[in-house]
Enzyme design. Structure first.
Site, PDB file in Angstrom:
ATOM      1  N   TYR A  70       8.629 -14.906   0.762  1.00 11.67           N
ATOM      2  CA  TYR A  70       8.226 -13.627  -1.159  1.00 11.67           C
ATOM      3  C   TYR A  70       9.156 -13.707  -1.817  1.00 11.67           C
ATOM      4  O   TYR A  70       9.894 -13.749  -1.354  1.00 11.67           O
ATOM      5  CB  TYR A  70       8.252 -11.952  -0.083  1.00 11.67           C
ATOM      6  N   ASN A 162      -0.243  -0.335  -5.175  1.00 16.36           N
ATOM      7  CA  ASN A 162      -1.361  -0.317  -6.730  1.00 16.36           C
ATOM      8  C   ASN A 162      -2.038   0.125  -6.726  1.00 16.36           C
ATOM      9  O   ASN A 162      -2.669  -0.444  -7.960  1.00 16.36           O
ATOM     10  CB  ASN A 162      -2.201   0.115  -4.870  1.00 16.36           C
ATOM     11  N   ARG A 213     -22.112  -8.645   4.205  1.00 14.81           N
ATOM     12  CA  ARG A 213     -21.536  -7.917   5.472  1.00 14.81           C
ATOM     13  C   ARG A 213     -22.735  -7.370   6.023  1.00 14.81           C
ATOM     14  O   ARG A 213     -23.364  -6.860   5.420  1.00 14.81           O
ATOM     15  CB  ARG A 213     -19.822  -7.442   5.312  1.00 14.81           C
ATOM     16  N   LYS A 384      -6.485   0.422   8.059  1.00 16.16           N
ATOM     17  CA  LYS A 384      -5.608   2.089   7.443  1.00 16.16           C
ATOM     18  C   LYS A 384      -4.330   1.199   7.149  1.00 16.16           C
ATOM     19  O   LYS A 384      -3.731   0.463   7.411  1.00 16.16           O
ATOM     20  CB  LYS A 384      -5.856   3.022   7.722  1.00 16.16           C
TER      21      LYS A 384
END
Lengths: 396, 396
Positions: A70, A162, A213, A384
């Site tokens: 990263y 986010n 899907r 999750k």
């Protein structure tokens, strides 16, 4: 293997009360991290605060950071339980970039932060997978009203990666007014769902693209419940009739007696490859395509004519850069806005799973539990978001 | 076939003195254009001028426009030898976007333009492949000092497409200071050579990428003579050692006692495909990739990580848009600057070939000559830029 690190680092202390997840060199997270224990923090030096982490998310970028792939690198800590001065111990990297913490002790010269205040991290890669840390007051941003705001711990813990990304992408590239349309792919990603909700709050219409899907109807219903105006699959995007459909949806913006054609001027891309190319073709004149991920692992491939004749501009968005480049008052305002929306139930965070490491676990047991969790995440077995709770004697 | 058009359009006149290259519907240029004759222009209506074209280039985009595949569309003229009012004739499109003209008669209310002034076109697709036109005064930009400036006719005629593109790409995206580096592919294209020269004038260093070829040494020498600092082939670009080389060239910018690392922040692309991708990888943080062509006919394919983590921004540049969006004083200043550089020999225009259509040719012969030229250009058989000179009784 891993106890070696903790023994060397903390042999001077017999009383192990707090815990941090650390590594000394990059590699596969589930093989190289160790949980190490350390005593209570000493009183904070001037202009710093001692904070106790309530919940610390495991984000995909955290794993990439541990792997060393990263671009944002953490600073090694020589002594994680103090301000780092005077220690001769082997430096370690404390993992974790995001988290919700509570101020437990305030150093001299600090204003605006008192014991009990909830804070989120302002400095990237601060090392949040820990029970407690000593940090400069300016490295954290206070959550207004803290726990009194009605914000849940999980909401507070997942606010700075986010939701900020979703908010800023809608805010930074194109001035959008209520009724304007945007388009995004990967719409059922964590960021994608936040984009839908923030757009809805702002009155902005969304066209949302997802992979085909089996349970498509269920997903469409879920996204529509969050506020999605239209949901399409990448297959439908390739259908020739799509232009007509999109034109029909976006054309009829009526303001009083005027109806005018309205181009889509913002596209958000976290997929790359064909779904990004097809999406870009639906953008209008002077549009901005903003990429924040590449789930398909394929490059962004765009016809040059879109750039030359339609004046498309292609950008990337990286919240880490935004955080570094923006002034504090703007970041505080953003966190305040998101906290308010979340506490009022306007903005739902991703489904999450809290993984608690009890304070009485040995470092060996704690390390193995965390390694197991990271392995499950790396293998894609956790749907999750995992939030770590590293208990210690400073836990409330 | 083509005389039919001219007969219908101009049957009222027995004295054919001027000529225009026209078409009525899109198609292959060498099959559908016609040269038609028309009498001298009537006196110009208020706020207009009559201009006589000296030289009118054939640009690749002109052929695309005639084919109907270019996004910028001309307006049909119902009567090309007047202001277009009151004519019942079949509308035609006059070809040509760029050209140098001389003012021959000035209408009432026009200021700043007198008989003999040299002008270039400000309005795209004005229809320059003609002996003379009546145009609104605001549709042209005056060249300072006209023929007295020392500017050649070919320089004046080729100023508003390629030199403006090269100038504006260096000016519009990144603030460049002397000593800064840029990189471009297709460096031996007409625009590429102008980029080299304008960068040289401004003290900006250039890395120039070209296709591998047999006579590479000759091309390198030619580009270096224009001011190129470095010339590399696309093959060399793919060599792993290239990063080190570029770093070495660009790192050592010393100002007084300080030497600092200098990223390349501007890349100019007219190729697309792999040579564009490889070039983009050499750009530094916060760089801008500006595309103005796609000679490889392959899309622009870029790793998403360049956008997210290096903050690359990818744009297109289209001089037609720049012309529409910018104020007149800015366009006049640009033309003035370019004219000065050209007249002083600092800026060389492309090699060119003047194709003269004598006024005594019949329309049939003239049409065939022009069709033949366009066919040769379409087939890639003309290395030099063709400049049309359509003689008429208004020729000097």
């Amino acid at each position: 293997m891993f106890p070696q690190v903790s023994r060397r680092l903390f042999s001077s202390s017999s009383l192990l009360r707090n815990r941090a997840v650390v590594y000394t060199k990059n590699g596969p997270p589930s093989q190289i991290i160790s949980a190490i224990s350390y005593p209570s923090l000493p009183p904070p030096p001037p202009n710093t605060v001692n904070i106790r982490f309530i919940l610390s998310p495991v984000n995909p970028a955290d794993l990439n950071t541990i792997e060393g792939v990263y671009p944002s690198k953490p600073t090694a800590s020589t002594n994680i339980n103090s301000s780092g001065k005077g220690s001769q111990e082997e430096p370690v990297f404390v993992a974790g970039n995001e988290g919700l913490a509570e101020v437990v002790e305030v150093g001299e010269g600090v204003s605006g932060l008192e014991k009990g205040a909830w804070v989120v991290m302002d400095k990237p890669q601060l090392g949040t997978w820990a029970t407690s840390r000593n940090v400069a007051a300016k490295q954290v941003i206070r959550l207004p009203f803290g726990k009194l705001s009605g914000l849940s711990e999980a909401q507070g813990a997942t606010m700075t990666v986010n939701p900020t990304t979703a908010y800023n992408m809608l805010d930074s590239f194109v001035p959008l007014a209520p009724g304007d349309w945007i388009i995004q792919n990967g719409a059922n990603s964590a960021v994608g769902k936040l984009v839908i909700q923030i757009a809805k709050i702002r009155g902005i219409k969304t066209i949302n693209l997802v992979r085909p899907r089996d349970d498509l109807a269920g997903l469409v219903k879920e996204l529509e419940k969050l506020g999605a105006d239209k949901v399409l699959t990448y297959d439908e995007l390739n259908d020739k009739s799509i232009r007509g459909k999109v034109k029909e949806w976006t054309d009829g913006k009526a303001i009083r007696f005027l109806t005018y054609k309205q181009d889509i001027r913002l596209g958000l891309n976290c997929v790359g490859g064909d779904p990004a190319t097809a999406m870009a073709r639906l953008l209008g004149q002077n549009a901005h395509l903003v990429s924040y991920g590449a789930m398909s692992k394929r490059p962004l491939s765009l016809p040059t004519s879109l750039f030359i004749f339609k004046n498309l501009v292609s950008h990337g968005f990286w919240q880490t850069r935004w955080t570094k480049e923006n002034p504090r008052h703007k970041k505080e305002a953003l966190i305040g806005t998101l906290a308010e929306w979340m506490s009022k139930g306007k903005l739902k965070v991703s489904d999450h799973e809290i993984v608690t490491i009890p304070k009485d676990d040995s470092d060996e047991v704690a390390s193995q539990k965390i390694r197991d969790v990271l392995a499950r995440i790396s293998e894609g077995k956790v749907g999750k978001k995992v939030l770590l709770r590293l208990e210690g004697t400073e836990s409330v």
